[in-house]
Write an enzyme that holds these catalytic residues in place. Structure first.
Site, PDB file in Angstrom:
ATOM      1  N   HIS A 186      26.496 -17.957 -36.558  1.00 63.93           N
ATOM      2  CA  HIS A 186      27.216 -17.138 -35.568  1.00 63.93           C
ATOM      3  C   HIS A 186      26.513 -15.796 -35.412  1.00 63.93           C
ATOM      4  O   HIS A 186      26.138 -15.201 -36.404  1.00 63.93           O
ATOM      5  CB  HIS A 186      28.655 -16.906 -36.023  1.00 63.93           C
ATOM      6  CG  HIS A 186      29.426 -16.027 -35.091  1.00 63.93           C
ATOM      7  ND1 HIS A 186      29.902 -16.484 -33.875  1.00 63.93           N
ATOM      8  CD2 HIS A 186      29.768 -14.708 -35.169  1.00 63.93           C
ATOM      9  CE1 HIS A 186      30.526 -15.487 -33.260  1.00 63.93           C
ATOM     10  NE2 HIS A 186      30.451 -14.394 -34.020  1.00 63.93           N
ATOM     11  N   GLY A 229      15.019 -33.989  -2.834  1.00 59.60           N
ATOM     12  CA  GLY A 229      15.224 -34.615  -4.143  1.00 59.60           C
ATOM     13  C   GLY A 229      15.882 -33.632  -5.086  1.00 59.60           C
ATOM     14  O   GLY A 229      15.322 -32.571  -5.353  1.00 59.60           O
ATOM     15  N   GLY A 230      17.081 -34.000  -5.560  1.00 63.70           N
ATOM     16  CA  GLY A 230      17.841 -33.090  -6.424  1.00 63.70           C
ATOM     17  C   GLY A 230      17.847 -33.541  -7.866  1.00 63.70           C
ATOM     18  O   GLY A 230      18.880 -33.459  -8.543  1.00 63.70           O
TER      19      GLY A 230
END
Ligand code: FAD
Length: 462
Positions: free
Chosen positions: A436, A173-174
């Site tokens: 930033h 299962g991914g």
């Protein structure tokens, strides 16, 4: 009547509902047959995130030599790790008990079953109420031939128990659960393979975001086999031999020490006596509701995993609040977006539509993207892989979806969810000052890119 409201299940949906109803003046009981806090606190969201924190710490340590810091080989004390994880769970579940006490919610321990439309049998007690909220959650499903034995073949609960680190670990299962455990075991030192039946991992995610996550996990040494079916398994001297089959019918064998079956979960809507009192339960076990979380029997509500997908804790919480407020007489309805996060390293977080969904819905989509490789902050953090993708409506510029693959993407996506709830445009996202240097600038840059005015990447409109 003994109570105004009885909530069945004390998972994130149930305990939020019970507390909010009590805050609004209702006499409330919450019935729990297992551990207070449900799947999320005991064997789901919280313990997995504790293990993922350990995994991320190990990964950080491994790569610190890139910038001249060496820690040497880490040693793992699995007993201490287990105790730390258990301590977090205990603190949080104890916290829910305290919150119940503070809000005057009576906790009734035992299994509830309806005997009539206003009565529950719990052990030898009969409890009656004017209204009920069914919050009984879900359970893992297995696949034929891969029955859970708690040793060689485990479900997510078994995978949480780290008595030893398997040399070779296979996740069937991914999607979120399979990938999160793949991440943990890879960081702990296992050789990890993920087998996914469909053509790509996280099939519900935006294709570009899923691809970026696939690449990042593969770069960490995790083998991912998509379009591959697990056919059978047997115990051999070398370990558990799993036969897998590709789309072309070609079979292959993978020998591992532990197999995690993470192929989905089934809702706990059956066996509660709901159908006997006239509540519709669909063939899969979901209990369908309206947007007020009422079932077809108006004084019986259903929320969380038992009501509908996506099976996520925050969705269960929000539905719980709506059901409780509605039961207390407020005019409310469930009408919010559900962000989703896969807490791997890097994380994949998304809200709203994928590009394919937006196109299918008929939008003339406007897409912008920003690779983390162009982010100063990502560079300073030693992060290479990742991206931000925004999808807007070309006609109105409204944001339709945001998809982020980055460290902390789960936190970053909250801004996008708020933006979408507030009816924000891509232009608004681009015009908002983002501090930033932060990874949050990626959202602004992707929105700028959608308008052909990105600074740090080429403005090739798609
Ligand atoms: C490994 C794993 C990791 C996960 N990680 C995340 C994550 O990071 N983020 C996220 O959003 N979601 C995550 N989830 C999903 C999340 O745990 C569920 O969506 C969430 O727990 C659903 O909440 P719920 O209140 O609907 O039900 P549950 O949490 O399943 O709780 C239901 C409760 O009802 C009780 N109950 C059932 N029947 C009865 C009865 N007849 N009488 C009395 N009590 C009863 C059960 O014992 C249980 O305690 C994860 C799940 C797993 C398995």
């Amino acid at each position: 009547m003994d109570y105004d409201l009885i909530v069945i299940g004390s998972g994130p949906g149930g305990y939020h509902a019970a507390i909010r109803a009590a805050q609004l003046g209702l006499e409330v009981a919450c019935v729990e047959k297992g551990d207070v806090g449900g799947v999320c606190l005991n064997v789901g969201c919280i313990p997995t995130k504790a293990l993922l924190h350990v995994a991320h710490t190990l990964e950080e340590g491994k790569h610190a030599s890139d910038y001249g810091v060496s820690f040497g080989e880490p040693t793992l004390d699995l007993k201490a790790l287990e105790a730390w994880k258990a301590g977090i769970v205990k603190k949080l579940t104890g916290g829910v008990r305290q919150l119940f006490k503070g809000a005057k919610v009576e906790l009734v321990e035992g299994e509830a079953r309806f005997t009539d439309a206003h009565t529950l049998q719990v052990g030898d007690r009969k409890l009656s109420a004017k209204a009920f909220i069914v919050a009984t959650g879900s359970r893992p499903i297995s696949i034929p031939g891969f029955e859970i034995d708690g040793d060689r073949i485990v479900d997510s609960t078994g995978a949480l128990l780290l008595s030893e680190v398997p040399k070779r670990f296979l996740a069937l299962g991914g999607s979120a659960i399979g990938l999160e455990f793949a991440d943990v075991y890879a960081a702990l030192g296992s050789e990890v393979t993920v087998v996914e039946l469909l053509d790509r991992i996280v099939p519900t995610a935006d294709a570009d975001a899923g691809k970026a996550l696939h690449q990042a996990l593969a770069k960490r040494g995790i083998t991912i086999k998509t379009g591959t079916k697990a056919v059978s398994q047997k115990k051999t001297k070398a370990g558990t031999e799993v036969t897998v089959e590709g789309k072309d019918g070609k079979r292959d064998k993978i020998v591992v020490d532990k197999v995690l079956v993470a192929v989905g979960r089934a809702p706990n809507g059956k066996g509660l006596g709901l159908e006997e009192i006239g509540v519709v339960v669909d063939e899969r076990g979901y209990v369908p509701t309206s947007d007020t979380m009422q079932t077809n029997v108006p004084h019986v509500y259903a929320i969380g995993d038992v009501a509908r997908a996506p099976l996520l804790a925050h969705k269960a919480m929000k539905e719980g609040l709506v059901a409780a407020e509605h039961a207390a007489g407020k005019k409310v309805a469930y009408d919010t977006l559900v962000p989703a996060v896969i807490y791997t390293n890097p994380e994949l977080a998304s809200v709203g539509m994928t590009e394919a969904e937006a196109k299918e819905a008929g939008f003339d989509v406007r897409v912008g993207s920003f690779p983390l490789a162009a982010s100063g902050r990502a560079m300073a953090m030693g992060v290479g892989a990742g991206m931000v993708k925004v999808i807007g409506d070309g006609a109105t510029d409204l944001v339709l979806g945001v998809h982020i693959v980055a460290p902390g993407a789960g936190d970053l996506i909250a801004e996008a969810a708020l933006a979408m709830e507030m009816g924000t445009t891509l232009e608004d996202l681009a015009a908002t000052q983002h501090p930033h240097p932060t990874l949050s600038e990626g959202l602004m840059e992707a929105a700028e890119h959608a308008h052909g005015k990105a600074i740090h990447v080429a403005n090739k409109r798609r």
